[in-house]
Design a protein around this motif. Structure first.
Motif, PDB file in Angstrom:
ATOM      1  N   ALA A  44       0.837  -1.206   0.000  1.00  0.00           N
ATOM      2  CA  ALA A  44       0.000   0.000   0.000  1.00  0.00           C
ATOM      3  C   ALA A  44       0.869   1.252   0.000  1.00  0.00           C
ATOM      4  CB  ALA A  44      -0.920  -0.014   1.220  1.00  0.00           C
ATOM      5  N   TRP A  45       1.980   1.217   0.759  1.00  0.00           N
ATOM      6  CA  TRP A  45       2.877   2.383   0.808  1.00  0.00           C
ATOM      7  C   TRP A  45       3.514   2.632  -0.552  1.00  0.00           C
ATOM      8  CZ3 TRP A  45       8.115   2.694  -0.195  1.00  0.00           C
ATOM      9  CH2 TRP A  45       8.722   3.925   0.121  1.00  0.00           C
ATOM     10  N   LYS A  46       3.954   1.573  -1.215  1.00  0.00           N
ATOM     11  CA  LYS A  46       4.586   1.712  -2.524  1.00  0.00           C
ATOM     12  C   LYS A  46       3.605   2.293  -3.537  1.00  0.00           C
ATOM     13  CE  LYS A  46       6.624  -0.910  -6.322  1.00  0.00           C
ATOM     14  NZ  LYS A  46       6.987  -2.251  -6.850  1.00  0.00           N
ATOM     15  N   ARG A  47       2.364   1.818  -3.491  1.00  0.00           N
ATOM     16  CA  ARG A  47       1.353   2.311  -4.428  1.00  0.00           C
ATOM     17  C   ARG A  47       1.089   3.803  -4.196  1.00  0.00           C
ATOM     18  NH1 ARG A  47      -4.341   2.662  -4.552  1.00  0.00           N
ATOM     19  NH2 ARG A  47      -5.207   2.357  -6.637  1.00  0.00           N
ATOM     20  N   ALA A  48       0.961   4.196  -2.907  1.00  0.00           N
ATOM     21  CA  ALA A  48       0.710   5.607  -2.589  1.00  0.00           C
ATOM     22  C   ALA A  48       1.895   6.475  -2.992  1.00  0.00           C
ATOM     23  CB  ALA A  48       0.419   5.760  -1.091  1.00  0.00           C
ATOM     24  N   MET A  49       3.114   5.990  -2.752  1.00  0.00           N
ATOM     25  CA  MET A  49       4.312   6.749  -3.104  1.00  0.00           C
ATOM     26  C   MET A  49       4.449   6.890  -4.616  1.00  0.00           C
ATOM     27  SD  MET A  49       6.934   8.457  -2.125  1.00  0.00           S
ATOM     28  CE  MET A  49       7.223   8.085  -0.390  1.00  0.00           C
ATOM     29  N   SER A  50       4.148   5.820  -5.346  1.00  0.00           N
ATOM     30  CA  SER A  50       4.238   5.866  -6.806  1.00  0.00           C
ATOM     31  C   SER A  50       3.244   6.869  -7.379  1.00  0.00           C
ATOM     32  CB  SER A  50       3.982   4.473  -7.395  1.00  0.00           C
ATOM     33  OG  SER A  50       4.969   3.553  -6.986  1.00  0.00           O
ATOM     34  N   ILE A  51       2.031   6.887  -6.819  1.00  0.00           N
ATOM     35  CA  ILE A  51       1.016   7.832  -7.276  1.00  0.00           C
ATOM     36  C   ILE A  51       1.454   9.263  -6.988  1.00  0.00           C
ATOM     37  CG2 ILE A  51      -1.348   8.657  -6.864  1.00  0.00           C
ATOM     38  CD1 ILE A  51      -2.161   5.755  -6.377  1.00  0.00           C
ATOM     39  N   ALA A  52       2.015   9.486  -5.800  1.00  0.00           N
ATOM     40  CA  ALA A  52       2.457  10.829  -5.419  1.00  0.00           C
ATOM     41  C   ALA A  52       3.603  11.303  -6.313  1.00  0.00           C
ATOM     42  CB  ALA A  52       2.895  10.838  -3.953  1.00  0.00           C
ATOM     43  N   ALA A 108     -14.105   0.880   2.446  1.00  0.00           N
ATOM     44  CA  ALA A 108     -12.746   1.419   2.349  1.00  0.00           C
ATOM     45  C   ALA A 108     -11.750   0.536   3.104  1.00  0.00           C
ATOM     46  CB  ALA A 108     -12.711   2.846   2.895  1.00  0.00           C
ATOM     47  N   LYS A 109     -12.161   0.011   4.243  1.00  0.00           N
ATOM     48  CA  LYS A 109     -11.287  -0.876   5.022  1.00  0.00           C
ATOM     49  C   LYS A 109     -11.006  -2.165   4.244  1.00  0.00           C
ATOM     50  CE  LYS A 109     -12.890   0.696   9.578  1.00  0.00           C
ATOM     51  NZ  LYS A 109     -13.643   0.306  10.810  1.00  0.00           N
ATOM     52  N   LYS A 110     -12.033  -2.711   3.616  1.00  0.00           N
ATOM     53  CA  LYS A 110     -11.848  -3.921   2.811  1.00  0.00           C
ATOM     54  C   LYS A 110     -10.912  -3.622   1.630  1.00  0.00           C
ATOM     55  CE  LYS A 110     -14.976  -6.994   4.524  1.00  0.00           C
ATOM     56  NZ  LYS A 110     -14.708  -8.394   4.914  1.00  0.00           N
ATOM     57  N   LYS A 111     -11.175  -2.501   0.953  1.00  0.00           N
ATOM     58  CA  LYS A 111     -10.415  -2.164  -0.249  1.00  0.00           C
ATOM     59  C   LYS A 111      -8.941  -1.932   0.047  1.00  0.00           C
ATOM     60  CE  LYS A 111     -10.534   0.788  -4.345  1.00  0.00           C
ATOM     61  NZ  LYS A 111      -9.063   0.943  -4.384  1.00  0.00           N
ATOM     62  N   SER A 112      -8.644  -1.372   1.209  1.00  0.00           N
ATOM     63  CA  SER A 112      -7.255  -1.143   1.589  1.00  0.00           C
ATOM     64  C   SER A 112      -6.476  -2.450   1.609  1.00  0.00           C
ATOM     65  CB  SER A 112      -7.195  -0.465   2.960  1.00  0.00           C
ATOM     66  OG  SER A 112      -5.858  -0.339   3.394  1.00  0.00           O
ATOM     67  N   ASN A 113      -7.089  -3.490   2.141  1.00  0.00           N
ATOM     68  CA  ASN A 113      -6.438  -4.806   2.192  1.00  0.00           C
ATOM     69  C   ASN A 113      -6.394  -5.458   0.816  1.00  0.00           C
ATOM     70  OD1 ASN A 113      -5.926  -5.889   5.226  1.00  0.00           O
ATOM     71  ND2 ASN A 113      -7.655  -4.486   5.201  1.00  0.00           N
ATOM     72  N   TRP A 114      -7.434  -5.270   0.027  1.00  0.00           N
ATOM     73  CA  TRP A 114      -7.429  -5.810  -1.348  1.00  0.00           C
ATOM     74  C   TRP A 114      -6.299  -5.201  -2.160  1.00  0.00           C
ATOM     75  CZ3 TRP A 114     -13.351  -4.731  -2.116  1.00  0.00           C
ATOM     76  CH2 TRP A 114     -14.087  -5.751  -1.498  1.00  0.00           C
ATOM     77  N   ASP A 115      -6.126  -3.886  -2.039  1.00  0.00           N
ATOM     78  CA  ASP A 115      -5.096  -3.189  -2.807  1.00  0.00           C
ATOM     79  C   ASP A 115      -3.702  -3.707  -2.465  1.00  0.00           C
ATOM     80  OD1 ASP A 115      -7.008  -1.685  -4.064  1.00  0.00           O
ATOM     81  OD2 ASP A 115      -6.713   0.116  -2.841  1.00  0.00           O
ATOM     82  N   GLU A 116      -3.444  -3.892  -1.181  1.00  0.00           N
ATOM     83  CA  GLU A 116      -2.122  -4.384  -0.789  1.00  0.00           C
ATOM     84  C   GLU A 116      -1.940  -5.828  -1.224  1.00  0.00           C
ATOM     85  OE1 GLU A 116       0.887  -4.814   3.036  1.00  0.00           O
ATOM     86  OE2 GLU A 116      -0.987  -3.705   3.254  1.00  0.00           O
TER      87      GLU A 116
END
Length: 205
Positions: A44-52, A108-116
């Motif tokens: 999740a951190w990598k995805r957020a950092m890449s988007i930023a 949103a809680k479910k999706k956070s885990n799906w994304d990671e």
């Protein structure tokens, strides 16, 4: 007075589309993502950092040798799909229940885990026809995961969704649940108003 060489001055100006261009709002130590990486939740951190970085047109800078080495080291250390992390994410997904959350927060809680999970346990790209069937099966499974964690008060709408043929997408089901939630809020507000009005009339009668 010597006139500056115009072409020389223009060459000193970096095009704003250049990855090395620094916007006036950019500064050393600038926080790009809200959560600092502490060794957990790398996907999740990598995805957020890449988007930023992509939003600031700086993703290409990572291909510089030193930055790329650092990125590769992080991927090697934290980005591998370990059985333990996949187990933790799958367990989280099934343990998350609605309880006191509204529909949006719960999803949103479910999706956070799906994304990671998508990041740490990604599937190789495929152009064959089977990819569509697999994607549909995965979406159906995630819909079931969401419906299982809903509060008992949603039993009726949950049954209605499961009886639809074909099984609706997560987005459509989310819309149905949000609409049902809003209707409940309107009904509750109306009921409270009637009770309050009746009580006021009783006290003044």
């Amino acid at each position: 007075m010597e006139v500056p060489n115009t072409s020389f001055v223009q060459n000193l100006v970096i095009d704003s589309s250049n990855p090395f261009y620094l916007h006036p709002s950019d500064y050393p130590g600038m926080i790009l993502v809200s959560k600092f990486f502490d060794g957990n939740g790398y996907g999740a951190w990598k995805r957020a950092m890449s988007i930023a970085l992509s939003a600031k047109n700086k993703l290409g800078v990572l291909y510089a040798e030193t930055a790329q080495n650092l990125w590769n080291e992080l991927n090697s250390r934290y980005g591998q799909a370990s059985g333990v992390r996949v187990y933790q994410l799958q367990k989280n997904i099934y343990q998350i229940s609605q309880v006191s959350s509204d529909i949006a927060t719960y999803f949103a809680k479910k999706k956070s885990n799906w994304d990671e999970l998508n990041v740490v346990n990604s599937i190789p790209s495929c152009t064959c026809g089977a990819v569509h069937a697999f994607s549909k099966r995965e979406e159906d499974q995630r819909l079931i995961q969401c419906l299982v964690g809903l509060n008992p008060s949603y039993d009726m709408i949950r049954s209605n969704i499961l009886m639809m043929q074909p099984i609706p997408s997560i987005d459509r089901s989310y819309g149905i649940l949000i609409q049902d939630e809003k209707q409940r809020e309107i009904h509750t507000t109306t009921t409270d108003f009637i009770v309050s009005s009746a009580s006021m009339h009783a006290n003044t009668g």
